[in-house]
Design an enzyme around this catalytic site. Structure first.
Site: not given
Length: 632
Positions: A2, A27, A77, A102-103, A504, A508, A511, A527, A627
């Site tokens: 947001c 964001r 968002w 926001n929040g 990582e 990526k 994402e 395994h 973000k």
């Protein structure tokens, strides 16, 4: 997550608000909106689902004269309520009070029921509408659109309303009865004030306001601010007293957040990493020594006293912490735990004496990480006889963020603004910061020699060139990325510090390309993961020249024997490329325990970027992601 922009000026603020929204797109958002107060003190609102350009088209098509000298704007968002125009901000109550938020208001359902009983009508599924109605209630006393003003000002009404809210918020509020006042309030979600001449602004972060000012006030938790064209007054909602907050001049400029010659911010930020490392090291290393004082006053005595380290972070920052765990135990012989912040804060952890808690966050506003830090500090304060010598340190990219203010010690990574949702240069600079931290601890506790310190610092100073050399493999990686055009799954393998780098790399890829990707320690193949291997499963392995290389080779042959497509990033001195059936990039040389994971990660960033291009996804703003995760 947001974004808020607001302003009050002697000129039309509409273009300023729209530019601010564009600069907050990184964001993450699904809808947007703007509300302006016209010369007759009427509020006009336009909202749209989708990208900012769709909001602009709607304004151009429906409101060609859309203007005003005060207004608020928002990118949403979705949390409560699906992405839709009705759920987009700003929210308005009875055409008289407009709010952006926001929040999350955690008790909104209780408030909504109370307000429904009072006669308020809800037009959205959001928690934010209760904010607008609550402020209206304190201003006018009831739900009627023609109700008379109470004795409260807009500022006082906001102060009273926020007492009813549980959760996190950053608010921008305007009302028709006070056409020359903009109110801002924050608790848990970041909010800054931009200072101009005859004009003032609010925003979620400074990047939104760089075209109009470089002077900012960073509001603290519990602050409520009253902005006019001529003045700013800030009060603590806790004490009711007026407070002074320092004016900080941002070192950023407009071009720092421009794409330049790059197609995407992620690509730009990948290529900014050599400079980001230089900036992160600058002033912290001299004559091959790390300056302990760069971690803050008292750092040396704190580092001497600690016996263990506990790292808490989320997402990419968590992976940085995992790498640091290997370094801490291998190089410094310091026991180290690494934990996901959202798990730590909701269990009953055993907190041991003489522990340094390290919290890592690019933005410094990550809700779970910040809450975990606050929980640790509260525990240490409430139970001083149960636990002794609990210290906290934050590693962050944003000065004046909540995380930097809460911790005992702080290290700023100096990565510069990172716009792409997928973290790149922040991760690299976090690893550099963690390497410096462990070197300092080892030096202070006499667990590394002067020669070892020199070796580490010289390696870190070589990093910009090592990264630059890695970037030169972009064309090779672009060619390999073609193999993912029709793939839906991928497996990453690594051993030692390369396991978190594999994690990582998988993060990526999923994402930004939406390919389902997993990462495993290579020794875990038997395994379970080996069952997934076939000709449709690309397997990406990271193969530095280290003590585990021969073990990794055996793992790779197990994959090859089952028809898996092998892509290997190896050291130039290795010999995997002599094996048939492997796609190999000879990517690095002259790397050590600390520089190797950082250097190999650059290659995985490029791979995920070019796969995303082939897949045609939104690289900088991948679906469903934000973000900065400033709410749970």
């Amino acid at each position: 997550m947001c974004g808020i922009v607001g302003g009050i000026a002697e000129r039309n603020v509409a273009p300023i608000l729209m530019e601010g929204l564009r600069r907050l797109e990184y964001r993450g958002y699904d809808s947007s909106g703007v509300a302006l107060m016209d010369a007759d003190a009427n509020i006009h609102r336009v909202r749209s689902l989708g990208k900012i350009k769709q909001l602009e088209a709607k304004i151009d098509g429906e409101n060609s004269s859309f203007s005003g000298q005060m207004g608020i704007a928002h990118t949403r968002w979705a949390t409560h309520g699906i992405p839709s125009e009705n759920n987009a901000h700003p929210h308005i109550c009875n055409h008289r009070v407009a709010v952006v938020h926001n929040g999350i208001i955690e008790n909104y359902q209780l408030l909504k029921q109370q307000q429904t009983n009072q006669g308020y009508r809800f037009t959205s599924e959001t928690d934010t509408e209760v904010v607008a109605h609550s402020i209206y209630q304190y201003l006018y006393g009831d739900a009627s659109p023609t109700a008379s003003r109470t004795h409260l000002s807009l500022f006082d009404a906001v102060v009273e309303a926020i007492k009813d809210f549980e959760g996190a918020y950053a608010l921008g509020v305007i009302a028709t009865d006070e056409p020359n006042t903009l109110i801002a309030a924050r608790k848990g979600s970041p909010l800054v004030i931009g200072i101009g001449i005859g004009e003032h602004f609010i925003a979620s972060d400074v990047s939104a306001l760089l075209p109009v000012t470089q002077n900012f006030i960073f509001l603290e938790d519990g602050d409520v601010a009253k902005l006019t064209r001529e003045s700013i007054e800030i009060y603590s909602s806790v004490t009711g007293e007026k407070v002074d907050r320092p004016i900080k001049q941002s070192s950023l400029n407009i071009t720092a957040v421009e794409l330049g010659e790059h197609r995407h911010y992620m690509h730009k930020e990948i290529f900014e990493q050599p400079q980001a490392v230089i900036d992160t090291l600058e002033g912290r290393v001299t004559q091959d020594q790390v300056l302990v004082s760069t971690f803050g006053p008292g750092a040396e005595s704190i580092f001497k006293s600690i016996e263990r380290m506990h790292i808490i972070a989320c997402g990419t920052s968590y992976h940085a912490g995992m790498v640091a765990k290997y370094w801490a135990e291998d190089i410094v012989r310091l026991p180290c735990q690494v934990e996901v912040a959202s798990e730590f804060r909701y269990r009953n952890p055993v907190i041991e004496d003489n522990t340094l808690f390290v919290t890592i966050s690019q933005s410094g506003e990550t809700a779970d990480t910040l809450a975990a830090l606050q929980q640790i500090k509260a525990y240490a304060a409430d139970y001083p006889n149960a636990v002794k010598n609990i210290q906290t340190l934050s590693i962050c990219n944003v000065a004046e963020s909540s995380l930097t203010r809460e911790a005992d010690l702080c290290y700023l990574t100096h990565a510069g603004p990172e716009i792409g949702v997928a973290s790149t240069k922040s991760f690299t600079t976090q690893l550099v910061a963690l390497a410096l931290l462990l070197t300092c601890i080892g030096k202070v506790k006499k667990r590394i020699t002067r020669e070892r310190e020199k070796h580490i610092t010289q390696g870190l100073q070589k990093l910009p060139n090592l990264i630059q050399n890695a970037l030169m493999h972009e064309q090779e990686i672009k060619d390999i990325a073609q193999a993912f055009a029709d793939k839906q799954h991928a497996l990453f393998l690594g051993r030692g510090t390369m396991f978190p780098i594999a994690l990582e790399g998988a993060l990526k890829l999923k994402e930004i390309s939406y390919i389902h990707a997993e990462a495993y320690p290579a020794g875990e193949l038997k395994h379970g993961p080996l069952a997934l291997i076939d000709e449709n499963m690309p397997v990406i392995a990271i193969a530095p020249l280290d003590d585990l290389l021969e073990k990794l080779k055996s793992n790779l042959h197990e994959v090859k024997a089952r028809g898996g497509q092998m892509i290997v990033f190896e050291d130039e001195r290795s010999d995997i490329s002599s094996e048939s059936g492997f796609k190999v990039i000879k990517a690095t040389t002259n790397v050590g325990r600390i520089t190797a994971p950082i250097t190999y990660n650059i290659l995985l960033q490029l791979l995920s970027y070019h796969v995303a291009l082939i897949k045609g996804t939104d690289v900088d703003q991948p679906r469903n992601l934000a973000k900065s995760v400033t709410v749970e």
